[in-house]
Design a protein around this motif. Structure first.
Motif, short mmCIF file in Angstrom:
data_model
loop_
_atom_site.label_atom_id
_atom_site.label_comp_id
_atom_site.label_asym_id
_atom_site.label_seq_id
_atom_site.Cartn_x
_atom_site.Cartn_y
_atom_site.Cartn_z
N THR A 16 -0.91 -9.38 2.09
CA THR A 16 -0.41 -9.50 3.15
C THR A 16 -0.65 -10.79 4.10
OG1 THR A 16 -1.11 -7.11 3.73
CG2 THR A 16 -0.53 -8.29 5.68
N ALA A 17 -1.79 -11.37 3.70
CA ALA A 17 -2.23 -12.71 4.17
C ALA A 17 -1.15 -13.86 3.58
CB ALA A 17 -3.69 -13.18 3.87
N CYS A 18 -1.10 -13.70 2.38
CA CYS A 18 -0.04 -14.76 1.58
C CYS A 18 1.29 -14.59 2.22
CB CYS A 18 -0.31 -14.46 0.31
SG CYS A 18 -1.60 -15.10 -0.52
N CYS A 19 1.91 -13.45 2.39
CA CYS A 19 3.21 -13.07 3.13
C CYS A 19 3.26 -13.73 4.42
CB CYS A 19 3.46 -11.74 3.06
SG CYS A 19 5.04 -11.32 3.55
N LEU A 20 2.36 -13.64 5.32
CA LEU A 20 2.08 -14.31 6.72
C LEU A 20 2.47 -15.99 6.55
CD1 LEU A 20 -0.20 -12.04 8.62
CD2 LEU A 20 2.31 -11.87 8.65
N LYS A 21 1.82 -16.28 5.44
CA LYS A 21 1.76 -17.81 5.28
C LYS A 21 3.21 -18.16 4.57
CE LYS A 21 -2.98 -18.06 4.93
NZ LYS A 21 -4.22 -18.55 3.95
N GLY A 22 4.00 -17.08 4.43
CA GLY A 22 5.29 -17.78 3.81
C GLY A 22 5.32 -17.55 2.06
N ARG A 23 4.29 -17.15 1.68
CA ARG A 23 4.13 -17.25 0.05
C ARG A 23 3.98 -15.61 -0.37
NH1 ARG A 23 -0.58 -18.37 -1.57
NH2 ARG A 23 -1.52 -18.87 0.48
#
Length: 259
Positions: free
Chosen positions: A125-132
């Motif tokens: 989820t954290a990576c998705c929020l960073k665009g990854r």
């Protein structure tokens, strides 16, 4: 666990009986908890274990509730399909080395979570929020995906998949879930399931080496094509080396095989 020094090496035993499998699993879980503790820094082992346990229960409760309400019909359908497939293919014994390789490659907290890994979920989820993009699917989620045939990259599909995964855990034991996944996973051209792949590669599903097990596990991410390009084999070789490193059994013969 007491008398930790008396345990055989992490993957050193041949897993001939129930006692050796139990030792393997206990050791695996213990090492994963220590890894989580190291990431949390100065938090004690006891607090680390409690944080992991409560986090896992909270995420399980959320998705279990969804499976009983919003996805009730889909849950029943998935239950019926899994039981019918398990009955049809007859879940025979598969070498524990292959279990070990697949777990460290695809879901290293497999023996600890309840179908959804809250640590992997939060990281993804954290990576998705960073665009990854980063994978966080458990083996139960991958099993649901293979059976449903739904590979859409949408949030709604992911939530439904996680809700179904926590209910899948109630149907079969962890070992049988892993067996079922390996029996039906796509591993390459004319290789639907681990038995088809091992026949193509010239060995069986039992009495294999760690290198052979790592090769099978690598095909989950990089399936074998009929006429694949050189870069595909190179990526798979890197994946095998990564899996062998995590198994902590790198040997000179592996370097030759991966070359």
């Amino acid at each position: 666990m007491e008398n930790d020094e008396r345990l055989p090496p992490f993957f050193g035993c041949e897993f001939q009986d129930v006692r050796e499998r139990a030792i393997f699993r206990d050791r695996f879980i213990q090492l994963r908890r220590r890894a989580v503790e190291r990431r949390l820094g100065s938090v004690s082992h006891k607090r680390c274990t409690l944080l992991y346990r409560y986090g896992a229960w909270l995420l399980w409760l959320i998705f279990f509730s969804l499976s009983k309400t919003l996805y009730r019909n889909e849950t029943k359908e998935m239950h019926d399909r899994i039981l019918s497939i398990a009955e049809a293919i007859k879940l025979d014994r598969i070498d524990e080395k292959m279990f070990a390789a697949v777990v460290v490659a695809e879901d290293h907290r497999f023996w600890m979570h309840k179908g959804v890994d809250h640590v992997g979920f939060l990281r993804a989820t954290a990576c998705c929020l960073k665009g990854r993009r980063q994978g966080g699917s458990t083996i139960e989620q991958q099993l649901v995906r293979v059976i449903s045939g739904d590979y859409r990259l949408t949030l709604s599909r992911k939530i439904k998949e996680m809700a179904l995964a926590v209910r899948v855990r109630d149907l079969l034991s962890k070992e049988n879930l892993l067996r079922l996944y390996l029996e039906i996973a796509y591993l390459g051209n004319e290789a639907e399931g681990v038995r088809a792949l091992t026949r193509r590669l010239g060995f069986g599903v039992n009495g294999i080496s760690f290198e052979q097990a790592a090769l099978v596990a690598a095909c989950l991410k990089y399936p074998m094509a009929k006429n694949e390009a050189a870069y595909a084999a190179t990526r798979r070789a890197r994946r095998i080396k990564y899996i062998m490193t995590r198994l902590d059994v790198l040997v000179p013969e592996h370097q030759t095989m991966a070359a």
